[in-house]
Design a protein around this motif. Structure first.
Motif, PDB file in Angstrom:
ATOM      1  N   LEU A  72      40.678  31.217  47.262  1.00 59.35           N
ATOM      2  CA  LEU A  72      39.543  31.422  48.160  1.00 59.35           C
ATOM      3  C   LEU A  72      40.009  31.874  49.543  1.00 59.35           C
ATOM      4  O   LEU A  72      39.348  32.695  50.184  1.00 59.35           O
ATOM      5  N   ASP A  73      41.134  31.355  50.002  1.00 58.50           N
ATOM      6  CA  ASP A  73      41.714  31.813  51.275  1.00 58.50           C
ATOM      7  C   ASP A  73      42.073  33.292  51.201  1.00 58.50           C
ATOM      8  O   ASP A  73      41.819  34.045  52.139  1.00 58.50           O
ATOM      9  N   TYR A  74      42.673  33.702  50.094  1.00 54.47           N
ATOM     10  CA  TYR A  74      43.027  35.105  49.928  1.00 54.47           C
ATOM     11  C   TYR A  74      41.781  35.981  49.955  1.00 54.47           C
ATOM     12  O   TYR A  74      41.786  37.052  50.552  1.00 54.47           O
ATOM     13  N   VAL A  75      40.722  35.514  49.320  1.00 56.30           N
ATOM     14  CA  VAL A  75      39.467  36.268  49.319  1.00 56.30           C
ATOM     15  C   VAL A  75      38.880  36.289  50.732  1.00 56.30           C
ATOM     16  O   VAL A  75      38.475  37.341  51.236  1.00 56.30           O
ATOM     17  N   ARG A  76      38.854  35.145  51.363  1.00 54.57           N
ATOM     18  CA  ARG A  76      38.285  35.014  52.708  1.00 54.57           C
ATOM     19  C   ARG A  76      39.012  35.895  53.715  1.00 54.57           C
ATOM     20  O   ARG A  76      38.396  36.455  54.618  1.00 54.57           O
ATOM     21  N   GLU A  85      37.963  39.196  37.300  1.00 54.89           N
ATOM     22  CA  GLU A  85      39.085  38.307  36.974  1.00 54.89           C
ATOM     23  C   GLU A  85      39.115  37.093  37.908  1.00 54.89           C
ATOM     24  O   GLU A  85      39.333  35.966  37.463  1.00 54.89           O
ATOM     25  N   ILE A  86      38.859  37.319  39.181  1.00 53.53           N
ATOM     26  CA  ILE A  86      38.818  36.217  40.151  1.00 53.53           C
ATOM     27  C   ILE A  86      37.655  35.291  39.820  1.00 53.53           C
ATOM     28  O   ILE A  86      37.798  34.065  39.825  1.00 53.53           O
ATOM     29  N   ARG A 124      49.888  33.322  39.405  1.00 50.50           N
ATOM     30  CA  ARG A 124      50.112  34.688  38.906  1.00 50.50           C
ATOM     31  C   ARG A 124      49.276  35.696  39.687  1.00 50.50           C
ATOM     32  O   ARG A 124      49.766  36.742  40.113  1.00 50.50           O
ATOM     33  N   LEU A 125      48.017  35.354  39.923  1.00 47.85           N
ATOM     34  CA  LEU A 125      47.151  36.255  40.682  1.00 47.85           C
ATOM     35  C   LEU A 125      47.618  36.393  42.127  1.00 47.85           C
ATOM     36  O   LEU A 125      47.557  37.475  42.702  1.00 47.85           O
ATOM     37  N   LYS A 126      48.094  35.306  42.699  1.00 43.28           N
ATOM     38  CA  LYS A 126      48.626  35.384  44.058  1.00 43.28           C
ATOM     39  C   LYS A 126      49.865  36.276  44.095  1.00 43.28           C
ATOM     40  O   LYS A 126      50.037  37.061  45.030  1.00 43.28           O
ATOM     41  N   ASP A 127      50.715  36.172  43.080  1.00 47.11           N
ATOM     42  CA  ASP A 127      51.909  37.018  43.012  1.00 47.11           C
ATOM     43  C   ASP A 127      51.528  38.491  42.880  1.00 47.11           C
ATOM     44  O   ASP A 127      52.136  39.353  43.508  1.00 47.11           O
ATOM     45  N   ILE A 128      50.539  38.783  42.060  1.00 48.16           N
ATOM     46  CA  ILE A 128      50.065  40.160  41.907  1.00 48.16           C
ATOM     47  C   ILE A 128      49.589  40.685  43.249  1.00 48.16           C
ATOM     48  O   ILE A 128      49.898  41.807  43.640  1.00 48.16           O
ATOM     49  N   CYS A 129      48.852  39.867  43.955  1.00 48.51           N
ATOM     50  CA  CYS A 129      48.364  40.251  45.277  1.00 48.51           C
ATOM     51  C   CYS A 129      49.525  40.573  46.197  1.00 48.51           C
ATOM     52  O   CYS A 129      49.515  41.565  46.913  1.00 48.51           O
ATOM     53  N   LEU A 130      50.558  39.752  46.175  1.00 52.60           N
ATOM     54  CA  LEU A 130      51.726  39.951  47.016  1.00 52.60           C
ATOM     55  C   LEU A 130      52.427  41.258  46.676  1.00 52.60           C
ATOM     56  O   LEU A 130      52.775  42.037  47.561  1.00 52.60           O
ATOM     57  N   VAL A 131      52.617  41.519  45.388  1.00 51.88           N
ATOM     58  CA  VAL A 131      53.273  42.752  44.966  1.00 51.88           C
ATOM     59  C   VAL A 131      52.459  43.958  45.414  1.00 51.88           C
ATOM     60  O   VAL A 131      53.008  44.956  45.889  1.00 51.88           O
ATOM     61  N   GLU A 132      51.146  43.865  45.307  1.00 49.82           N
ATOM     62  CA  GLU A 132      50.286  44.964  45.755  1.00 49.82           C
ATOM     63  C   GLU A 132      50.433  45.202  47.254  1.00 49.82           C
ATOM     64  O   GLU A 132      50.437  46.343  47.704  1.00 49.82           O
ATOM     65  N   LYS A 133      50.555  44.123  48.027  1.00 47.99           N
ATOM     66  CA  LYS A 133      50.751  44.276  49.462  1.00 47.99           C
ATOM     67  C   LYS A 133      52.051  45.022  49.735  1.00 47.99           C
ATOM     68  O   LYS A 133      52.107  45.894  50.590  1.00 47.99           O
ATOM     69  N   VAL A 134      53.089  44.702  48.978  1.00 49.09           N
ATOM     70  CA  VAL A 134      54.375  45.366  49.147  1.00 49.09           C
ATOM     71  C   VAL A 134      54.251  46.839  48.777  1.00 49.09           C
ATOM     72  O   VAL A 134      54.714  47.719  49.496  1.00 49.09           O
ATOM     73  N   LYS A 135      53.595  47.118  47.656  1.00 41.12           N
ATOM     74  CA  LYS A 135      53.417  48.502  47.216  1.00 41.12           C
ATOM     75  C   LYS A 135      52.662  49.327  48.249  1.00 41.12           C
ATOM     76  O   LYS A 135      52.911  50.512  48.410  1.00 41.12           O
ATOM     77  N   GLN A 136      51.731  48.688  48.929  1.00 38.70           N
ATOM     78  CA  GLN A 136      50.927  49.393  49.925  1.00 38.70           C
ATOM     79  C   GLN A 136      51.631  49.491  51.271  1.00 38.70           C
ATOM     80  O   GLN A 136      51.087  50.044  52.212  1.00 38.70           O
TER      81      GLN A 136
END
Length: 157
Positions: A72-76, A85-86, A124-136
């Motif tokens: 929820l923090d990540y969404v917020r 999925e969320i 797992r979803l938090k890790d995906i989010c992190l990887v996406e941040k790195v990719k961007q």
């Protein structure tokens, strides 16, 4: 009735109220995924439930709601969007919480819920989010994100 039974009854009443609020607000969030007020209401219910559970030693509920707060923090904070999925994950959390609260009411000692698998899905979803941040190309990380990078040995080049 001893003190613990009274606290348990109070917990049950509050937990039921917060679970109903979570359900109602999550249904609303599906319809309005950009509404930060709804996200905040969901977060507050989860946070209050976590605190009450922790106070009475209901560690599985406390742990699951703690990790639910992370998503929820990540969404917020606009780190991840509200996706199907969320929402599925949040409803899985809600189902698990309802089961665990019912088990407490029935004096079941060990929960039937596989809390660890739900928590692992959140991670797992938090890790995906992190990887996406790195990719961007983002270079602003929270301490916990950096810790996960090094623990998972994700290479940033």
């Amino acid at each position: 009735m001893d003190d613990m039974e009274q606290y348990k009854e109070l917990f049950m009443a509050e937990a039921t109220e917060h679970l109903e609020s979570l359900n109602q607000n999550m249904v609303e969030l599906e319809k309005n995924p950009e509404n930060k007020d709804i996200i905040n209401l969901i977060f507050r219910s989860a946070h209050t439930l976590k605190g009450s559970a922790r106070t009475l030693g209901f560690e599985d509920i406390s742990s699951l709601t703690h990790h639910m707060e992370d998503i929820l923090d990540y969404v917020r904070d606009d780190k991840i969007p509200v996706t199907s999925e969320i929402m599925d994950l949040l409803f899985d959390c809600l189902d698990a919480l309802e089961t665990m609260v019912n088990e407490i009411e029935e004096d079941v000692d060990t929960t039937s819920v596989d809390v660890d698998s739900i928590i692992n899905e959140i991670k797992r979803l938090k890790d995906i989010c992190l990887v996406e941040k790195v990719k961007q190309g983002y270079r602003i990380f929270e301490y916990q994100d950096l810790k996960q990078i090094f623990e998972k040995k994700i290479k940033i080049i």
